[in-house]
Structure formats: C-alpha cells, structure tokens
Design an enzyme around this catalytic site. Structure first.
Site, PDB file in Angstrom:
ATOM      1  N   GLY A   9       0.829  -1.201   0.000  1.00 19.71           N
ATOM      2  CA  GLY A   9       0.000   0.000   0.000  1.00 19.71           C
ATOM      3  C   GLY A   9       0.866   1.256   0.000  1.00 19.71           C
ATOM      4  O   GLY A   9       2.100   1.182   0.009  1.00 19.71           O
ATOM      5  N   THR A  65      -9.515   1.303   2.623  1.00 18.84           N
ATOM      6  CA  THR A  65      -9.340   2.769   2.653  1.00 18.84           C
ATOM      7  C   THR A  65     -10.254   3.531   1.687  1.00 18.84           C
ATOM      8  O   THR A  65     -10.157   4.750   1.591  1.00 18.84           O
ATOM      9  CB  THR A  65      -7.872   3.132   2.340  1.00 18.84           C
ATOM     10  OG1 THR A  65      -7.491   2.502   1.123  1.00 18.84           O
ATOM     11  CG2 THR A  65      -6.942   2.691   3.446  1.00 18.84           C
ATOM     12  N   TYR A 128     -16.483   4.063   7.066  1.00 21.08           N
ATOM     13  CA  TYR A 128     -15.017   3.959   7.183  1.00 21.08           C
ATOM     14  C   TYR A 128     -14.567   4.337   8.599  1.00 21.08           C
ATOM     15  O   TYR A 128     -13.855   3.581   9.264  1.00 21.08           O
ATOM     16  CB  TYR A 128     -14.357   4.864   6.133  1.00 21.08           C
ATOM     17  CG  TYR A 128     -12.862   5.001   6.274  1.00 21.08           C
ATOM     18  CD1 TYR A 128     -12.006   3.932   5.991  1.00 21.08           C
ATOM     19  CD2 TYR A 128     -12.283   6.211   6.687  1.00 21.08           C
ATOM     20  CE1 TYR A 128     -10.629   4.068   6.116  1.00 21.08           C
ATOM     21  CE2 TYR A 128     -10.912   6.352   6.812  1.00 21.08           C
ATOM     22  CZ  TYR A 128     -10.087   5.285   6.525  1.00 21.08           C
ATOM     23  OH  TYR A 128      -8.720   5.417   6.656  1.00 21.08           O
TER      24      TYR A 128
HETATM   25  N1  LIG Z   1      -4.742   7.431   2.662  1.00 21.93           N
HETATM   26  C1  LIG Z   1      -5.136   8.339   3.563  1.00 21.93           C
HETATM   27  O1  LIG Z   1      -5.427   9.507   3.243  1.00 21.93           O
HETATM   28  C2  LIG Z   1      -5.234   7.954   5.009  1.00 21.93           C
HETATM   29  C3  LIG Z   1      -5.631   8.927   5.926  1.00 21.93           C
HETATM   30  C4  LIG Z   1      -5.713   8.580   7.273  1.00 21.93           C
HETATM   31  C5  LIG Z   1      -5.402   7.303   7.684  1.00 21.93           C
HETATM   32  N2  LIG Z   1      -5.022   6.365   6.770  1.00 21.93           N
HETATM   33  C6  LIG Z   1      -4.713   5.014   7.246  1.00 21.93           C
HETATM   34  O2  LIG Z   1      -3.357   4.749   6.929  1.00 21.93           O
HETATM   35  C7  LIG Z   1      -3.181   3.357   6.694  1.00 21.93           C
HETATM   36  C8  LIG Z   1      -2.450   3.153   5.381  1.00 21.93           C
HETATM   37  O3  LIG Z   1      -3.236   3.733   4.346  1.00 21.93           O
HETATM   38  P1  LIG Z   1      -2.801   3.655   2.814  1.00 21.93           P
HETATM   39  O4  LIG Z   1      -3.380   4.841   2.148  1.00 21.93           O
HETATM   40  O5  LIG Z   1      -1.356   3.361   2.708  1.00 21.93           O
HETATM   41  O6  LIG Z   1      -3.650   2.376   2.364  1.00 21.93           O
HETATM   42  P2  LIG Z   1      -3.596   1.580   0.996  1.00 21.93           P
HETATM   43  O7  LIG Z   1      -2.679   2.229   0.021  1.00 21.93           O
HETATM   44  O8  LIG Z   1      -5.017   1.323   0.604  1.00 21.93           O
HETATM   45  O9  LIG Z   1      -2.901   0.210   1.439  1.00 21.93           O
HETATM   46  C9  LIG Z   1      -3.579  -0.810   2.095  1.00 21.93           C
HETATM   47  C10 LIG Z   1      -2.955  -2.125   1.669  1.00 21.93           C
HETATM   48  O10 LIG Z   1      -3.635  -3.202   2.332  1.00 21.93           O
HETATM   49  C11 LIG Z   1      -3.835  -4.230   1.363  1.00 21.93           C
HETATM   50  N3  LIG Z   1      -4.890  -5.160   1.741  1.00 21.93           N
HETATM   51  C12 LIG Z   1      -6.202  -5.143   1.389  1.00 21.93           C
HETATM   52  N4  LIG Z   1      -6.830  -6.217   1.871  1.00 21.93           N
HETATM   53  C13 LIG Z   1      -5.917  -6.934   2.547  1.00 21.93           C
HETATM   54  C14 LIG Z   1      -5.968  -8.153   3.272  1.00 21.93           C
HETATM   55  N5  LIG Z   1      -7.107  -8.844   3.392  1.00 21.93           N
HETATM   56  N6  LIG Z   1      -4.841  -8.605   3.850  1.00 21.93           N
HETATM   57  C15 LIG Z   1      -3.663  -7.937   3.734  1.00 21.93           C
HETATM   58  N7  LIG Z   1      -3.558  -6.773   3.060  1.00 21.93           N
HETATM   59  C16 LIG Z   1      -4.671  -6.277   2.474  1.00 21.93           C
HETATM   60  C17 LIG Z   1      -4.196  -3.447   0.134  1.00 21.93           C
HETATM   61  O11 LIG Z   1      -4.178  -4.251  -1.019  1.00 21.93           O
HETATM   62  P3  LIG Z   1      -5.134  -3.815  -2.283  1.00 21.93           P
HETATM   63  O12 LIG Z   1      -4.633  -2.470  -2.716  1.00 21.93           O
HETATM   64  O13 LIG Z   1      -4.892  -4.898  -3.259  1.00 21.93           O
HETATM   65  O14 LIG Z   1      -6.530  -3.750  -1.747  1.00 21.93           O
HETATM   66  C18 LIG Z   1      -3.098  -2.394   0.159  1.00 21.93           C
HETATM   67  O15 LIG Z   1      -1.888  -2.865  -0.391  1.00 21.93           O
HETATM   68  C19 LIG Z   1      -4.566   2.739   6.781  1.00 21.93           C
HETATM   69  O16 LIG Z   1      -4.766   2.223   8.059  1.00 21.93           O
HETATM   70  C20 LIG Z   1      -5.494   3.920   6.570  1.00 21.93           C
HETATM   71  O17 LIG Z   1      -6.755   3.707   7.182  1.00 21.93           O
HETATM   72  C21 LIG Z   1      -4.926   6.660   5.437  1.00 21.93           C
END
Ligand SMILES: NC(=O)c1ccc[n+]([C@@H]2O[C@H](COP(=O)([O-])OP(=O)(O)OC[C@H]3O[C@@H](n4cnc5c(N)ncnc54)[C@H](OP(=O)(O)O)[C@@H]3O)[C@@H](O)[C@H]2O)c1
Length: 293
Positions: A9, A65, A128
C-alpha cells in the site's frame, strides 16, 4: 525484525523503503497473507521465526481505505478495519511483539474548533470511520501494549492520493473546483514513515493512541492552490489553471467528511522528541523528488 503488513500500500511501501534505507531488518506481506485469516498470519510469523529471526514488532498498514465505497460495503470494511486488526493484535500479543496500528482522523465527527487530542471523544459519521474506530477498540482490547497512530490527508509516491489527482487534473484542464470548507493537514507518507520508525526504535514506548500529521492546517482548496503554485514553479505544469473554491454541498460524496479534522501532535512530539515539518515544506520536498503522476 519488523513485519510490515500491507507492505504494497501507499504507506507500507514508503515505510518499507525508509526502513531499508535505515538498515532496519524487515519482512512484509500484503493480500497474499490476508489479515482476515488468523491461520495465514500465524503461518507467516512461524515461517519467519523458524528461520531463526525474531519478530520484534508488527506494523499494520493494511486497511479498507475506500471511504465512499465503504458506505456500500460495510461488512467488507468492517472485516478489514476492525476484525483483521484484532487478529493481528492477538498474534502480536501471543508473540510478545510490539504492535503499531494505523488509524485515522475519520474517527472524529469533525465539529471541533481546535486540534483534536488523543483523548477527545470519537464520533465517526461514516462506515469507514466507524470501522476504524472499532478497529482501535479491538486492537487495544487484544493487545493492551499496542500503539495506535492516527493520521490524516495522506499522500505519497506509492498510491492514488489528492496530490496526484490534482496534478493530473491541472495538467488536463484549465479550470477546477475544490472544496474549501473542510480543514485538515496534508501529510506526506514519508514523514509518517519517519515517525513510525522513531517509535519502533524507542526503548519502551508508552502504549496508547498518538496523532501524527504534518504541522499546520489548511483546506482542500488551499492545498490545491499550493500544489498548483509549487508544481508550476518546478516546471511540472505548463499552463494557467483557475481553481475555484466549492462548498461541501456543491461537491456531494457518498460518505460525509469531517469539516474539521486537524489533529494535535503535542503528545507524540513530547513523548518521542519528534520535530514535525510544516505541510508546505513537505509538499515541496515531495514535488521536488520527481513524483510519478
Ligand atoms: N490514505 C489516507 O489519506 C489515510 C488517511 C488517514 C489514515 N489512513 C490510514 O493509513 C493506513 C495506510 O493507508 P494507505 O493509504 O497506505 O492504504 P492503501 O494504500 O489502501 O494500502 C492498504 C494495503 O492493504 C492491502 N490489503 C487489502 N486487503 C488486505 C488483506 N485482506 N490482507 C492484507 N492486506 C490487504 C491493500 O491491497 P489492495 O490495494 O490490493 O486492496 C493495500 O496494499 C490505513 O490504516 C489507513 O486507514 C490513510
């Protein structure tokens, strides 16, 4: 040995790259070791330990996400944001490994008028946020020494995000509207990865919830204007774009967004001696680092 879960991710890749650069040993997994499958998680951990490597910490960057899609898939969002983290927390507890879980500003209702502190009451308004809030509760119940790091408005090199969307729209159009009545703090995933690394290297970090974003606050509209100004100065854009402020009502989305989601960083700065860059400075470094959009 650090285990990064969700290492493909946006944050997971950033963290993996940073730990590699810092010479910190790590293993990673993503969808192929589903966080919904406790046996698969335990199997991965056993395989690592059988090689004689001790898992000292687990960082969970995996999550559901897609904020708007979550409104249509609440069960899937709940499984990934609440049940999965609990499975990992149980395993971390059993292994005696430190557990660091990532959460979000969406656990708040967005009606505050000063930065949210870690102990302020939560009140998520959408699926979410509700599922992430449940994840926090389940993690702490299963692994009382866990650290939960809430962040917000994340962007980085390795995933779709607001900065890339804006750069693409600005390259293709001469006029765009952006919401100007939601306040928060843009956060570079690289800076967040740095904070995670600091926590992982701390001797005996105090468990509980911490907030981390870049410093300062802004609106999506002013963020877009800053992206435009900086990207133009760097030669990433070659024509003028008019950016118009919109109200939330003029840009309806399936999930409601918090109107105000600035997070107080006092606790994390005090506890870990962090010095956090201003969001504009980090944006400049990110745009100057040859982003692929
Ligand atoms: N992005 C933001 O603006 C934001 C803001 C606040 C907090 N956060 C938090 O920060 C954290 C990281 O966010 P991010 O943006 O880096 O998220 P991301 O890019 O969506 O990465 C999440 C990863 O988890 C993988 N995943 C999905 N289902 C899974 C499973 N069953 N088992 C193992 N892995 C799985 C996804 O694969 P696929 O891509 O194939 O689904 C992806 O590689 C999260 O906890 C999010 O809630 C994000």
């Amino acid at each position: 040995m650090i285990w990064i879960i969700g290492n493909k991710g946006m944050l997971g890749q950033e963290l993996s790259g940073l730990l590699t650069a810092q010479g910190i040993e790590q293993v990673g997994s993503d969808r192929e070791v589903s966080i919904l499958d406790p046996e698969a998680l335990a199997g991965f951990a056993n395989a690592v330990q059988r090689e004689g490597r001790r898992l000292s910490a687990i960082v969970n960057c995996a999550a559901y996400t897609a904020v708007d899609k979550a409104e249509e898939e609440p069960e899937r969002a709940r499984a990934l944001n609440a049940e999965g983290p609990e499975h990992i927390a149980r395993l971390a507890q059993r292994l005696g490994a430190r557990f660091l879980h990532i959460s979000t500003d969406y656990v708040f209702d967005g009606r505050a008028s000063r930065p949210y502190r870690e102990d302020d009451p939560t009140g998520p308004t959408g699926v979410y946020g509700k599922t992430k809030e449940e994840g926090e509760e389940r993690v702490i119940a299963a692994c009382p020494k866990a650290i939960i790091l809430r962040t917000a408005w994340l962007y980085g090199r390795h995933g779709p995000n607001f900065v890339y969307t804006m750069l693409r729209l600005m390259r293709d159009r001469t006029d765009l509207g952006v919401v100007a009545d939601q306040r928060g703090t843009p956060t570079w995933a690289y800076d967040l990865a740095g904070a995670i690394s600091t926590i992982l290297r701390a001797e005996a970090p105090e468990p509980g919830i911490y907030h981390f974003t870049n410093e300062g606050e802004t609106t999506w509209y002013a963020f877009a204007c800053e992206i435009y100004t900086q990207a133009s100065a760097l030669g990433l854009l070659d024509h003028e774009v008019t950016i118009r402020p919109l109200t939330t009502d003029q840009y309806p989305t399936k999930a409601t967004r918090p109107a105000y989601s600035v997070l107080s960083k006092e606790k994390i700065k005090r506890t870990f001696g962090l010095s956090i860059p201003d969001w504009r400075d980090s944006l400049m470094k990110f745009l100057g680092s040859d982003p692929i959009f």
